[in-house]
Design an enzyme around this catalytic site. Sequence first.
Site, PDB file in Angstrom:
ATOM      1  N   ARG A  36      -2.973  11.127   2.289  1.00 49.82           N
ATOM      2  CA  ARG A  36      -2.959  10.180   3.420  1.00 49.82           C
ATOM      3  C   ARG A  36      -4.385   9.786   3.817  1.00 49.82           C
ATOM      4  O   ARG A  36      -4.714   9.678   5.004  1.00 49.82           O
ATOM      5  CB  ARG A  36      -2.231  10.772   4.643  1.00 49.82           C
ATOM      6  CG  ARG A  36      -0.771  11.114   4.429  1.00 49.82           C
ATOM      7  CD  ARG A  36       0.048   9.845   4.246  1.00 49.82           C
ATOM      8  NE  ARG A  36       1.472  10.106   4.280  1.00 49.82           N
ATOM      9  CZ  ARG A  36       2.200  10.455   3.208  1.00 49.82           C
ATOM     10  NH1 ARG A  36       1.621  10.563   2.013  1.00 49.82           N
ATOM     11  NH2 ARG A  36       3.498  10.636   3.321  1.00 49.82           N
ATOM     12  N   SER A  42       6.391   9.219   9.787  1.00 49.67           N
ATOM     13  CA  SER A  42       5.803  10.497  10.235  1.00 49.67           C
ATOM     14  C   SER A  42       4.672  10.206  11.209  1.00 49.67           C
ATOM     15  O   SER A  42       3.755   9.449  10.886  1.00 49.67           O
ATOM     16  CB  SER A  42       5.194  11.263   9.062  1.00 49.67           C
ATOM     17  OG  SER A  42       6.148  11.549   8.099  1.00 49.67           O
ATOM     18  N   GLU A  45      -0.944  10.606  11.988  1.00 53.95           N
ATOM     19  CA  GLU A  45      -1.055   9.811  10.754  1.00 53.95           C
ATOM     20  C   GLU A  45      -1.315   8.337  11.044  1.00 53.95           C
ATOM     21  O   GLU A  45      -2.188   7.730  10.417  1.00 53.95           O
ATOM     22  CB  GLU A  45       0.213   9.959   9.905  1.00 53.95           C
ATOM     23  CG  GLU A  45       0.111   9.173   8.608  1.00 53.95           C
ATOM     24  CD  GLU A  45       1.434   9.020   7.889  1.00 53.95           C
ATOM     25  OE1 GLU A  45       1.885   9.999   7.278  1.00 53.95           O
ATOM     26  OE2 GLU A  45       1.990   7.905   7.926  1.00 53.95           O
TER      27      GLU A  45
HETATM   28  P1  FAD Z   1      -0.347  -1.482   9.138  1.00 53.77           P
HETATM   29  O1  FAD Z   1       0.480  -0.510   9.889  1.00 53.77           O
HETATM   30  O2  FAD Z   1      -0.417  -2.855   9.665  1.00 53.77           O
HETATM   31  O3  FAD Z   1      -1.819  -0.893   8.994  1.00 53.77           O
HETATM   32  C1  FAD Z   1      -2.042   0.463   8.659  1.00 53.77           C
HETATM   33  C2  FAD Z   1      -3.553   0.683   8.496  1.00 53.77           C
HETATM   34  O4  FAD Z   1      -4.021  -0.040   7.367  1.00 53.77           O
HETATM   35  C3  FAD Z   1      -4.383   0.173   9.671  1.00 53.77           C
HETATM   36  O5  FAD Z   1      -5.514   1.008   9.798  1.00 53.77           O
HETATM   37  C4  FAD Z   1      -4.827  -1.224   9.228  1.00 53.77           C
HETATM   38  O6  FAD Z   1      -6.052  -1.599   9.842  1.00 53.77           O
HETATM   39  C5  FAD Z   1      -5.011  -1.007   7.739  1.00 53.77           C
HETATM   40  N1  FAD Z   1      -4.726  -2.190   6.915  1.00 53.77           N
HETATM   41  C6  FAD Z   1      -3.517  -2.796   6.729  1.00 53.77           C
HETATM   42  N2  FAD Z   1      -3.629  -3.795   5.833  1.00 53.77           N
HETATM   43  C7  FAD Z   1      -4.925  -3.816   5.427  1.00 53.77           C
HETATM   44  C8  FAD Z   1      -5.675  -4.615   4.509  1.00 53.77           C
HETATM   45  N3  FAD Z   1      -5.109  -5.594   3.807  1.00 53.77           N
HETATM   46  N4  FAD Z   1      -7.003  -4.358   4.379  1.00 53.77           N
HETATM   47  C9  FAD Z   1      -7.608  -3.360   5.073  1.00 53.77           C
HETATM   48  N5  FAD Z   1      -6.943  -2.576   5.955  1.00 53.77           N
HETATM   49  C10 FAD Z   1      -5.637  -2.798   6.124  1.00 53.77           C
HETATM   50  N6  FAD Z   1       3.869   6.073   4.708  1.00 53.77           N
HETATM   51  C11 FAD Z   1       3.806   6.862   3.601  1.00 53.77           C
HETATM   52  O7  FAD Z   1       2.716   7.073   3.045  1.00 53.77           O
HETATM   53  N7  FAD Z   1       4.925   7.447   3.084  1.00 53.77           N
HETATM   54  C12 FAD Z   1       6.150   7.267   3.633  1.00 53.77           C
HETATM   55  O8  FAD Z   1       7.133   7.807   3.128  1.00 53.77           O
HETATM   56  C13 FAD Z   1       6.247   6.431   4.775  1.00 53.77           C
HETATM   57  N8  FAD Z   1       7.451   6.235   5.372  1.00 53.77           N
HETATM   58  C14 FAD Z   1       7.531   5.447   6.487  1.00 53.77           C
HETATM   59  C15 FAD Z   1       8.791   5.249   7.074  1.00 53.77           C
HETATM   60  C16 FAD Z   1       8.916   4.454   8.192  1.00 53.77           C
HETATM   61  C17 FAD Z   1      10.278   4.252   8.793  1.00 53.77           C
HETATM   62  C18 FAD Z   1       7.763   3.807   8.745  1.00 53.77           C
HETATM   63  C19 FAD Z   1       7.897   2.902   9.929  1.00 53.77           C
HETATM   64  C20 FAD Z   1       6.515   4.004   8.171  1.00 53.77           C
HETATM   65  C21 FAD Z   1       6.384   4.831   7.048  1.00 53.77           C
HETATM   66  N9  FAD Z   1       5.141   5.081   6.439  1.00 53.77           N
HETATM   67  C22 FAD Z   1       5.064   5.849   5.302  1.00 53.77           C
HETATM   68  C23 FAD Z   1       3.903   4.471   6.999  1.00 53.77           C
HETATM   69  C24 FAD Z   1       3.692   3.007   6.537  1.00 53.77           C
HETATM   70  O9  FAD Z   1       4.835   2.492   5.936  1.00 53.77           O
HETATM   71  C25 FAD Z   1       2.525   2.908   5.553  1.00 53.77           C
HETATM   72  O10 FAD Z   1       1.348   3.454   6.091  1.00 53.77           O
HETATM   73  C26 FAD Z   1       2.245   1.446   5.158  1.00 53.77           C
HETATM   74  O11 FAD Z   1       1.340   1.400   4.091  1.00 53.77           O
HETATM   75  C27 FAD Z   1       1.706   0.619   6.324  1.00 53.77           C
HETATM   76  O12 FAD Z   1       1.706  -0.743   5.927  1.00 53.77           O
HETATM   77  P2  FAD Z   1       1.506  -1.906   6.971  1.00 53.77           P
HETATM   78  O13 FAD Z   1       1.379  -3.183   6.216  1.00 53.77           O
HETATM   79  O14 FAD Z   1       2.578  -1.858   7.989  1.00 53.77           O
HETATM   80  O15 FAD Z   1       0.096  -1.510   7.604  1.00 53.77           O
HETATM   81  N1  EPU Z   2      11.816  19.765   8.550  1.00 58.30           N
HETATM   82  C1  EPU Z   2      12.067  20.376   9.760  1.00 58.30           C
HETATM   83  N2  EPU Z   2      12.609  19.609  10.754  1.00 58.30           N
HETATM   84  C2  EPU Z   2      12.895  18.304  10.595  1.00 58.30           C
HETATM   85  C3  EPU Z   2      12.635  17.684   9.348  1.00 58.30           C
HETATM   86  C4  EPU Z   2      12.079  18.442   8.342  1.00 58.30           C
HETATM   87  O1  EPU Z   2      11.819  21.562   9.952  1.00 58.30           O
HETATM   88  O2  EPU Z   2      13.391  17.682  11.561  1.00 58.30           O
HETATM   89  C5  EPU Z   2      11.226  20.580   7.475  1.00 58.30           C
HETATM   90  C6  EPU Z   2      12.274  20.918   6.409  1.00 58.30           C
HETATM   91  O3  EPU Z   2      12.151  22.283   6.078  1.00 58.30           O
HETATM   92  C7  EPU Z   2      11.866  20.082   5.222  1.00 58.30           C
HETATM   93  C8  EPU Z   2      10.358  19.916   5.417  1.00 58.30           C
HETATM   94  O4  EPU Z   2      10.185  19.887   6.827  1.00 58.30           O
HETATM   95  O5  EPU Z   2      12.164  20.729   4.024  1.00 58.30           O
HETATM   96  C9  EPU Z   2       9.816  18.636   4.806  1.00 58.30           C
HETATM   97  O6  EPU Z   2      10.570  17.528   5.321  1.00 58.30           O
HETATM   98  P1  EPU Z   2      10.604  16.128   4.559  1.00 58.30           P
HETATM   99  O7  EPU Z   2      11.069  16.333   3.165  1.00 58.30           O
HETATM  100  O8  EPU Z   2      11.361  15.170   5.400  1.00 58.30           O
HETATM  101  O9  EPU Z   2       9.083  15.739   4.457  1.00 58.30           O
HETATM  102  P2  EPU Z   2       7.930  15.622   5.533  1.00 58.30           P
HETATM  103  O10 EPU Z   2       6.854  16.577   5.144  1.00 58.30           O
HETATM  104  O11 EPU Z   2       8.431  15.756   6.913  1.00 58.30           O
HETATM  105  C10 EPU Z   2       6.648  13.860   4.141  1.00 58.30           C
HETATM  106  C11 EPU Z   2       5.878  12.616   4.408  1.00 58.30           C
HETATM  107  C12 EPU Z   2       6.829  11.434   4.512  1.00 58.30           C
HETATM  108  C13 EPU Z   2       7.568  11.280   3.201  1.00 58.30           C
HETATM  109  C14 EPU Z   2       8.360  12.563   2.969  1.00 58.30           C
HETATM  110  C15 EPU Z   2       9.085  12.547   1.644  1.00 58.30           C
HETATM  111  C16 EPU Z   2       3.879  13.251   5.616  1.00 58.30           C
HETATM  112  C17 EPU Z   2       3.186  13.290   6.928  1.00 58.30           C
HETATM  113  N3  EPU Z   2       5.122  12.759   5.636  1.00 58.30           N
HETATM  114  O12 EPU Z   2       7.448  14.109   5.289  1.00 58.30           O
HETATM  115  O13 EPU Z   2       6.045  10.263   4.707  1.00 58.30           O
HETATM  116  O14 EPU Z   2       8.463  10.188   3.240  1.00 58.30           O
HETATM  117  O15 EPU Z   2       7.451  13.688   2.969  1.00 58.30           O
HETATM  118  O16 EPU Z   2       8.161  12.692   0.635  1.00 58.30           O
HETATM  119  O17 EPU Z   2       3.292  13.621   4.602  1.00 58.30           O
HETATM  120  C18 EPU Z   2       5.093   8.904   6.427  1.00 58.30           C
HETATM  121  O18 EPU Z   2       4.001   9.212   5.964  1.00 58.30           O
HETATM  122  O19 EPU Z   2       5.216   8.117   7.395  1.00 58.30           O
HETATM  123  C19 EPU Z   2       6.298   9.482   5.842  1.00 58.30           C
HETATM  124  C20 EPU Z   2       7.526   9.240   6.300  1.00 58.30           C
END
Ligand code: FAD
Ligand code: EPU
Length: 347
Positions: free
Chosen positions: A174, A247, A343
């Site tokens: 991240r 997250s 994050e």
């Molecule tokens: P923004 O939220 O608009 O920006 C994020 C950051 O990037 C800001 O600092 C912004 O200044 C910068 N930025 C954006 N675009 C540019 C650009 N073109 N040039 C320079 N800087 C830029 N993230 C994960 O890694 N794994 C996940 O599984 C995951 N699951 C998610 C689930 C949900 C439901 C949600 C809402 C979010 C999740 N995220 C996850 C976070 C998010 O999807 C990612 O961080 C995504 O890349 C953000 O994209 P955005 O276009 O919305 O960026």
């Molecule tokens: N868990 C709990 N309580 C909960 C949910 C999960 O205790 O309510 C525990 C469970 O034991 C589970 C473990 O946490 O096994 C891990 O949970 P999960 O698989 O959902 O993954 P996470 O670590 O919570 C990360 C990323 C997610 C990504 C998932 C799947 C980060 C900060 N988050 O979540 O990314 O989608 O793994 O790979 O690394 C994001 O970055 O926004 C994001 C959603």
Amino acid sequence: MNPNTLVETGFRITEDADLSRRNSFRVPARAQWLVEVDDARALPEIFALGAVQRSPLLVLGEGSNILFTRDWPGVALMPRMRGIQSVADGGDASRVRVAAGESWNDFVLWSLGKGLAGLENLALIPGNVGAAPIQNIGAYGVEVRDFIAVVEAFDRANGKLVRLDSRECAFGYRDSLFKREPDRFVVTAVEFALPHRHELVLDYAGVREELATMKIDVPSHAAVAEAVMRLRLRKLPKPGEIGNAGSFFKNPIVPAAEANALWRECAALPFWPGTGGQCKLSAAWLVESCGFKGQREGDAGVSDRHALVLVNHGAATGVQVWALAQRIMDAVAARFGVRLEPEPRIV
Ligand code: FAD
Ligand code: EPU
């Protein structure tokens, strides 16, 4: 057309723009100026404008990883450039150049449709392609850095368009150069190296089980994407239904000795051994153990589906969500001696 909008070649400027529909937390916020860029070649002209030079800059994608706690007193710049081009096919892998304003998930599905592998575990992550390198998006055991060859960006330090290879981007969990130097670079396009064949990553909890539920014994890359999408839809609240940014905290990385000491006290704490004597702890578990899962303070709350996801039940402000986040960080630090880090970008 908004009467406050001025249209120029390659970009549009709106004064006093509403950002409440442009962030997935759906919290109220405004920008003094919103600059939407359709053509990267306009960036030097945009950054030469006096008003832009004098104002603080925020690069904004889809707003799915940002929490606004106030209005933005400057320029919010949205890269909206579009286009996906195959730039080379080198036998084992294809080079694909994708403009920053393309939707990440649309691109993942496009790549799978073309028989290109690698991105299947990253399906359904919200946001734009241009934001993917910023925090090196990751899910289900895969990080995007493994498939990024080059990031193209406008570098405000020298006013030039630059091409950075994957090593120069200094990706981490991240993390990246772009996250450490916010708003120095405007990512304009990303060039991916996508293999035609690639070993599937199925070990992350739930993936094999989901494929079994789908009655798939020999999964294709597209089937893995489907399994990941089903898991995500079940586990995470949908931003369209309830405001959130995925997250809210990173999984903390601590020295293995510290993880072991914690694990002796709480054997149920999930952790993943990493490199260099470090260990990643489950932030969700730490937050849930402090009793926050499903809790609500006014309209700011913690999802009852996932303890790591802070939500806006309707009318929460960013200040209220941030206050709740700080209470969670303090409680986890007091109980476990671990300081959680947010994050999303906190504005
Ligand atoms: P923004 O939220 O608009 O920006 C994020 C950051 O990037 C800001 O600092 C912004 O200044 C910068 N930025 C954006 N675009 C540019 C650009 N073109 N040039 C320079 N800087 C830029 N993230 C994960 O890694 N794994 C996940 O599984 C995951 N699951 C998610 C689930 C949900 C439901 C949600 C809402 C979010 C999740 N995220 C996850 C976070 C998010 O999807 C990612 O961080 C995504 O890349 C953000 O994209 P955005 O276009 O919305 O960026
Ligand atoms: N868990 C709990 N309580 C909960 C949910 C999960 O205790 O309510 C525990 C469970 O034991 C589970 C473990 O946490 O096994 C891990 O949970 P999960 O698989 O959902 O993954 P996470 O670590 O919570 C990360 C990323 C997610 C990504 C998932 C799947 C980060 C900060 N988050 O979540 O990314 O989608 O793994 O790979 O690394 C994001 O970055 O926004 C994001 C959603």
